[in-house]
Design a protein around this motif. Sequence first.
Motif, short mmCIF file in Angstrom:
data_model
loop_
_atom_site.label_atom_id
_atom_site.label_comp_id
_atom_site.label_asym_id
_atom_site.label_seq_id
_atom_site.Cartn_x
_atom_site.Cartn_y
_atom_site.Cartn_z
N GLY A 184 0.81 -1.22 0.00
CA GLY A 184 0.00 0.00 0.00
C GLY A 184 0.84 1.27 0.00
O GLY A 184 0.39 2.32 -0.48
N LEU A 185 2.06 1.18 0.52
CA LEU A 185 2.93 2.36 0.55
C LEU A 185 3.34 2.81 -0.85
O LEU A 185 3.82 3.93 -1.03
CB LEU A 185 4.19 2.07 1.38
CG LEU A 185 3.96 1.79 2.88
CD1 LEU A 185 5.27 1.50 3.58
CD2 LEU A 185 3.27 2.98 3.54
N GLN A 186 3.14 1.94 -1.84
CA GLN A 186 3.45 2.31 -3.23
C GLN A 186 2.56 3.43 -3.74
O GLN A 186 2.89 4.09 -4.73
CB GLN A 186 3.27 1.11 -4.15
CG GLN A 186 4.38 0.09 -4.09
CD GLN A 186 4.23 -0.91 -5.21
OE1 GLN A 186 5.11 -1.06 -6.04
NE2 GLN A 186 3.11 -1.58 -5.26
N ASN A 187 1.41 3.62 -3.10
CA ASN A 187 0.46 4.64 -3.57
C ASN A 187 1.06 6.04 -3.57
O ASN A 187 0.54 6.93 -4.24
CB ASN A 187 -0.80 4.62 -2.70
CG ASN A 187 -1.67 3.41 -2.96
OD1 ASN A 187 -2.31 3.31 -3.99
ND2 ASN A 187 -1.67 2.47 -2.03
N PHE A 188 2.12 6.23 -2.81
CA PHE A 188 2.69 7.57 -2.69
C PHE A 188 3.81 7.83 -3.70
O PHE A 188 4.40 8.90 -3.71
CB PHE A 188 3.21 7.79 -1.27
CG PHE A 188 2.16 7.58 -0.22
CD1 PHE A 188 1.17 8.52 -0.01
CD2 PHE A 188 2.12 6.42 0.53
CE1 PHE A 188 0.18 8.32 0.92
CE2 PHE A 188 1.14 6.21 1.48
CZ PHE A 188 0.17 7.17 1.68
N SER A 189 4.09 6.85 -4.53
CA SER A 189 5.12 7.00 -5.56
C SER A 189 4.48 6.83 -6.94
O SER A 189 3.63 5.95 -7.13
CB SER A 189 6.23 5.97 -5.38
OG SER A 189 6.87 6.14 -4.14
N SER A 190 4.88 7.67 -7.86
CA SER A 190 4.37 7.58 -9.23
C SER A 190 5.45 8.06 -10.18
O SER A 190 6.56 8.40 -9.77
CB SER A 190 3.11 8.43 -9.38
OG SER A 190 3.41 9.80 -9.19
N ASP A 191 5.11 8.11 -11.46
CA ASP A 191 6.08 8.54 -12.46
C ASP A 191 6.48 10.00 -12.28
O ASP A 191 7.57 10.40 -12.70
CB ASP A 191 5.50 8.34 -13.87
CG ASP A 191 5.31 6.87 -14.20
OD1 ASP A 191 5.99 6.03 -13.57
OD2 ASP A 191 4.48 6.55 -15.08
N VAL A 192 5.60 10.79 -11.69
CA VAL A 192 5.88 12.22 -11.56
C VAL A 192 6.60 12.56 -10.26
O VAL A 192 7.01 13.70 -10.06
CB VAL A 192 4.59 13.05 -11.66
CG1 VAL A 192 3.97 12.90 -13.03
CG2 VAL A 192 3.59 12.65 -10.59
N GLY A 193 6.75 11.60 -9.36
CA GLY A 193 7.45 11.88 -8.12
C GLY A 193 6.88 11.11 -6.95
O GLY A 193 5.99 10.27 -7.10
N THR A 194 7.41 11.41 -5.77
CA THR A 194 7.00 10.72 -4.55
C THR A 194 6.60 11.74 -3.49
O THR A 194 7.28 12.75 -3.29
CB THR A 194 8.15 9.87 -3.99
OG1 THR A 194 8.54 8.91 -4.98
CG2 THR A 194 7.73 9.13 -2.73
N LEU A 195 5.46 11.49 -2.84
CA LEU A 195 5.02 12.34 -1.73
C LEU A 195 5.70 11.83 -0.46
O LEU A 195 5.15 11.04 0.30
CB LEU A 195 3.50 12.28 -1.59
CG LEU A 195 2.70 12.78 -2.79
CD1 LEU A 195 1.22 12.48 -2.61
CD2 LEU A 195 2.91 14.28 -2.98
N TYR A 196 6.92 12.31 -0.23
CA TYR A 196 7.73 11.76 0.85
C TYR A 196 7.12 12.01 2.23
O TYR A 196 7.23 11.16 3.12
CB TYR A 196 9.15 12.33 0.79
CG TYR A 196 9.97 11.77 -0.33
CD1 TYR A 196 10.47 10.48 -0.28
CD2 TYR A 196 10.23 12.53 -1.47
CE1 TYR A 196 11.22 9.96 -1.33
CE2 TYR A 196 10.97 12.02 -2.52
CZ TYR A 196 11.47 10.73 -2.45
OH TYR A 196 12.19 10.21 -3.49
N ASN A 197 6.51 13.17 2.42
CA ASN A 197 5.96 13.45 3.75
C ASN A 197 4.81 12.50 4.08
O ASN A 197 4.72 11.96 5.19
CB ASN A 197 5.51 14.91 3.85
CG ASN A 197 4.59 15.33 2.73
OD1 ASN A 197 4.51 14.68 1.68
ND2 ASN A 197 3.88 16.42 2.91
N GLN A 198 3.93 12.26 3.11
CA GLN A 198 2.84 11.31 3.34
C GLN A 198 3.34 9.87 3.39
O GLN A 198 2.82 9.05 4.14
CB GLN A 198 1.77 11.47 2.26
CG GLN A 198 1.03 12.79 2.33
CD GLN A 198 -0.12 12.87 1.36
OE1 GLN A 198 -0.70 11.86 0.97
NE2 GLN A 198 -0.48 14.08 0.95
#
Length: 717
Positions: free
Chosen positions: A670-684
Amino acid sequence: MKKLIIYLLLSFGFVIMILPFAWMLVTSFKLPSEVQEWPPKWHSKNFFTHREVKVNVKLGAVKTVKGISLSEALSFTSSTNEVNNVLNIVVDDDPFYRGTLFIDTKNFDYIEFADVNAFKNWLNNVDNFANFSTETPEKFFEEVFLYYKSGPTPYFQRLNYYSNLAKRIDGALQGIKLIERFIDRRIKDENERERFREFLKIKGEEIQNVKEELSKYKSGKYLILTDEEIENIYKTLNKLNLNYDGENELLNVYNSKVVNVFDDEITKVKFYLDTINYFKNIQTKKIDKPIIAKSISKSEKIKLLKEELKKFEDVQLLSKVISEYGYENLPENFSKSIDTFIKEKYNISSSQLIDLKSLTVTFKNVLINNKIDYKQILSKGSLDTLLDYADLKLLSSSTYRIFKSKLETYSHINNLHALVKDLIVYSDYLDQVRRVYNNSLNAWKIVEAPSFVKAVRVKNGEVIEVELEGVSPIYLSDNSIKKVSLSFSFGETLANIFQNYVDAWRSAPFGRYYFNTVLVATVTTILEIILASMAAYAFSWMNFPGRNFIFGLFLATMMVPGEVLLVPNFITISKFGWIDTYYALIVPWIVSVFAIFLMRQHFLALPKELFDAAKIDGCSHWKFLWQIVVPLSKPVIITGALLKFVGSWNAFLWVLIVTNSDKFRTLPVGLQNFSSDVGTLYNQLMAAATFSILPVIILFLLTQKYFIRGIARTGLK
């Protein structure tokens, strides 16, 4: 001294071990812009009770797409083109969701509406306004500002403007060089040739100097050129006197390739400066108050929504939806209810309804774009009346003709025209519900504001909407609102600190992930402990042929990397039809050679006399295992269980391979939801990682004494 060194080394090791977790924890509290700041900081703006937010006023009364919800986006294509009397202030900073908002508008210049006659008189003395609407002064100013400064591709966008201007200047210089090559052949008078050649040389140097002078505007503090910079550019261009006072055969070419290039640009820039000067001069009033608004609770927003919904004329279907589903996701639930009502009333399928809704939206957009008041026509007549009127007004519209031809393909549906009319009416009704719903849920309470400010809304923390009454927002858009201030109470500050945790939890079905992780880890651990206990007992207390050899084979399997077994295990699971099931997550991992080895070593350390005494009392192997050996082996069993639970909790690759849906996925995947081709929401991501590992940390703290004791005892025999 020796003990001190040992303590220092242990303390240093502890700091090194705890540092990554501490950084993860701090990052989980940070705002998006703070995550990759350099040098890194061990604090966040979220910890403070005051914050400055950079903003950008959206020039013109235009809809702002940034920060709208999905439900608003759905109504975008079908809503009317009415200009909302709203000043849009776009947040060019980290979003905010609560607090007290302070917009310093005091002493800003403004006017309610411009004098139309004075505006027309001014237009008579201005050139180059033909491309802009002069229907009203406000519409004119809006279009001018959108074209020059605030549209999708503004004319005065710094880099583009300089690049285009430099190309035109280079073109003029190339034109001068071209003309110089033809002077001797085309100009017959020798004196004129020399005079014109000298003139071109001087003007070429002047133009080159102007180009170099303008190069300083290539970079600057703002993406769009400021009015002061535009004024300076105008002065620089205008000081060029390129007109030639003589006559010759190449003069027309010179005027075309050189003079007109600069005259066109000077005219455009002068028009903007004249417009902005007139725009500022007519604003003769001063705003007497700042705008201060405070966020309100969800219950207050619902209360506001209820009051707004009371104003609706036909509330029967809407009331039914509210009584059944409540106010949560009201537009979506209302839309579903409308669909159900239409399908039942006209006995059509879901696919037919989808096609007809799409067709209706197309029809509405054609009517809106051609300024046909379909609402008034439908209120007095049927769809036939509207179609007859549209036939007269939209004869040249290919879109309308396509609509009519597609509509005929559904002629087999009973009461088709009544159905389409209902779809139009209910879609308008749904748009109103969406608008009221979103405005209510984004509303902030006005604490202090000028009399013409009707409402303040904050959409997703990214757009501030100031709804005005009696004042066009265009007259506030030129003021220098570059920052707004936010202040927070203790409770609001606390909510800001944990905002990333809330956002992370809502961004994916983490409730389901938690359930799956706990279920898989618990079941796998229990089954492994049961099977490992029995196997370890057999290898330690029971004598059978090849016992040590078989145990050696078991240990040898530990030398095989787990990655090697992924493909054969996946093929096996596929053959069983277990892909995307709990079986695939549990069954392959209920046997652990390491757990068997760990328990066997401990079982071997137990006194043999225990078994002899139990055997005399008539105790079987099965009874001896569960009533004597297991209770005496609590530390090692808890150790094995903890290791298995943690391993299962953190499992990623296998879960990723054998699951296709969120229904069976676990927290690490589920932690993969915060990473995508455009970047990663590191804080979340860090927030989600923190609440993902928290149960494991708590479990370890509760069982650490057994863990240490179990590890220590496995070496005894």
